[in-house]
Write a protein that holds these residues in place. Structure first.
Motif, short mmCIF file in Angstrom:
data_model
loop_
_atom_site.label_atom_id
_atom_site.label_comp_id
_atom_site.label_asym_id
_atom_site.label_seq_id
_atom_site.Cartn_x
_atom_site.Cartn_y
_atom_site.Cartn_z
N ILE A 103 48.17 -51.28 -33.16
CA ILE A 103 47.72 -51.61 -31.81
C ILE A 103 48.54 -50.85 -30.77
CG2 ILE A 103 47.63 -53.49 -30.11
CD1 ILE A 103 46.90 -55.36 -32.45
N SER A 104 49.83 -50.63 -31.06
CA SER A 104 50.67 -49.86 -30.13
C SER A 104 50.21 -48.42 -30.00
CB SER A 104 52.12 -49.90 -30.59
OG SER A 104 52.34 -49.06 -31.72
N LEU A 105 49.43 -47.94 -30.97
CA LEU A 105 48.88 -46.58 -30.90
C LEU A 105 47.58 -46.53 -30.11
CD1 LEU A 105 49.39 -45.38 -34.60
CD2 LEU A 105 50.92 -45.08 -32.65
N GLY A 106 47.06 -47.71 -29.74
CA GLY A 106 45.84 -47.75 -28.93
C GLY A 106 44.55 -47.86 -29.71
N VAL A 107 44.61 -48.30 -30.98
CA VAL A 107 43.37 -48.41 -31.76
C VAL A 107 42.52 -49.57 -31.23
CG1 VAL A 107 44.55 -47.51 -33.79
CG2 VAL A 107 44.36 -49.98 -33.49
N THR A 108 41.24 -49.47 -31.46
CA THR A 108 40.31 -50.54 -31.06
C THR A 108 39.79 -51.32 -32.25
OG1 THR A 108 38.45 -48.99 -31.10
CG2 THR A 108 39.61 -49.28 -28.99
N SER A 109 40.10 -50.87 -33.46
CA SER A 109 39.73 -51.60 -34.66
C SER A 109 40.70 -51.22 -35.78
CB SER A 109 38.30 -51.31 -35.09
OG SER A 109 38.17 -49.97 -35.53
N ILE A 110 40.85 -52.13 -36.74
CA ILE A 110 41.70 -51.90 -37.90
C ILE A 110 40.90 -52.29 -39.14
CG2 ILE A 110 43.85 -52.45 -39.08
CD1 ILE A 110 45.03 -53.20 -36.35
N SER A 111 40.85 -51.40 -40.13
CA SER A 111 40.03 -51.62 -41.32
C SER A 111 40.85 -51.47 -42.59
CB SER A 111 38.86 -50.63 -41.35
OG SER A 111 38.05 -50.75 -40.20
N GLY A 112 40.32 -52.01 -43.67
CA GLY A 112 40.95 -51.84 -44.96
C GLY A 112 40.38 -52.84 -45.97
N PRO A 113 40.89 -52.87 -47.17
CA PRO A 113 41.95 -51.99 -47.66
C PRO A 113 41.39 -50.63 -48.04
CG PRO A 113 41.25 -53.44 -49.41
CD PRO A 113 40.46 -53.85 -48.20
N MET A 114 42.11 -49.57 -47.74
CA MET A 114 41.72 -48.22 -48.13
C MET A 114 42.99 -47.42 -48.38
SD MET A 114 38.90 -45.62 -46.50
CE MET A 114 39.72 -45.15 -44.98
#
Length: 352
Positions: A103-114
């Motif tokens: 989130i500190s990098l500015g992402v708008t979504s987080i996905s996984g596991p990959m």
């Protein structure tokens, strides 16, 4: 309960791998020892991706996770290489810390596991803790609960299907060759020792990138990495039931790649006792057709011919490997072959 989260550096990968091995040794339901490909450093070096590696431990156990981002997709964050003992506090610490960094990098979504990309291990098995076939994703089922409690939703569902023997239609070899002739293509069995033909291997490498490039989870791999994958997979490929269709210039048009039932062989040898492996099963894993050739029913012909040959050659069952549950290809296959889901897998996501 006190616990400690540690951020590791790339030169501490042995520690990262050891945590994963420890967790699986304690929690692996499969009869065979768990193993993983130790290539995290290769992946991050090839992709120049920002990443962090985290481990966590307390009196009850330990866990690990990798968080990363692709430079060409700054809006998306990814989590992979997740392994954790059955302790909610450990899981929460891992997932909270890795999410906070992304989130500190500015992402708008987080996905996984990959684990790096769709060429590696990704998806959770939502039904079983033991694999049906080589390369099937599997893990302790409580991993899914860990991610759900952290706010992740089931974003993309995949399925493995058992296809009833009765629906396969008679299709002798001459008919397949005749159909190929009328379409303007050539039908071939999958070539052995492909690694020795670099030109053909390069064509197939480019073919897969073109076929799967629209998949949002797909990442290209270098030609050298694809050569390694090819060598590793040749040990489990069923060459008698894997096919390559080419155009007049010898370029790939369509493929069907099937895996041998390696676990059934181990069952017969007494190395596995699980009765799920008492049936000799062919696993059709990869089905793909070049964009310019879609709509000509080439994949359907390959699959049907593969079915006929499999039963003719002593297989008792045929299974489609993991496919997206809702894409056009999967829907078409299920409607044509009357398939029913046998296993389900999930790729999870949280919106920020």
């Amino acid at each position: 309960m006190s616990q400690k989260i540690v951020e590791l550096h790339i030169d501490q990968l042995d520690t990262f791998y050891k945590v994963g091995a420890n967790v699986r040794e304690r929690n692996n339901a499969f009869e065979l020892p768990w193993s993983e490909t130790k290539d995290i450093d290769v992946f991050f070096n090839e992709n120049s991706a920002p990443y962090k590696l985290f481990t966590v431990s307390n009196e009850q156990g330990e866990g690990r996770i990798a968080a990363y981002q692709f430079e060409d997709k700054p809006e998306s964050g990814y989590l992979g290489w997740y392994e954790c003992d059955p302790d909610d506090d450990l899981a929460n610490e891992l997932l909270s810390e890795s999410k906070a960094w992304l989130i500190s990098l500015g992402v708008t979504s987080i996905s996984g596991p990959m684990n790096g990309s769709s060429w590696g291990a990704f998806r959770f098995n939502t039904i079983a803790e033991k694999p049906l076939f080589a390369t099937e994703p599997y893990q302790p089922l409580y991993y899914v609960k860990h991610w759900e409690k952290a706010g992740f939703n089931h974003d993309v569902i995949y399925e493995t299907h058992i296809i009833p023997k009765e629906i396969s239609r008679p299709m002798p070899y001459w008919k397949v060759r005749l159909l190929a002739f009328f379409i303007g293509v050539k039908f071939n069995k999958w070539p052995k020792n492909l690694i020795q033909n670099e030109a053909k291997l390069s064509d197939i490498h480019a073919f897969f990138h073109e076929c799967f490039g629209d998949n949002p989870l797909y990442r290209p791999v270098t030609f050298d990495r694809y050569k390694e994958i090819t060598v590793n997979l040749e040990s489990i490929l069923d060459f008698d039931h894997s096919y390559l269709v080419t155009d007049k210039k010898g370029k790939p048009v369509s493929v069907l790649i099937s895996y041998k039932d390696v676990y059934h062989k181990m069952y017969l040898e007494g190395r596995l006792n699980d009765e799920v492996h008492n049936t000799h099963t062919l696993y059709m894993k990869t089905i793909a057709t070049a964009k310019a050739w879609r709509g000509k029913h080439i994949s359907r012909v390959l699959v049907n011919f593969g079915f006929v040959q499999a039963y003719k050659n002593g297989y008792s069952e045929v299974v489609f490997g993991t496919m997206m549950a809702e894409n056009k290809s999967a829907q078409y296959s299920k409607s044509f072959f009357k398939a029913e889901a046998h296993r389900s897998y999930s790729f999870m996501k949280i919106e920020i």
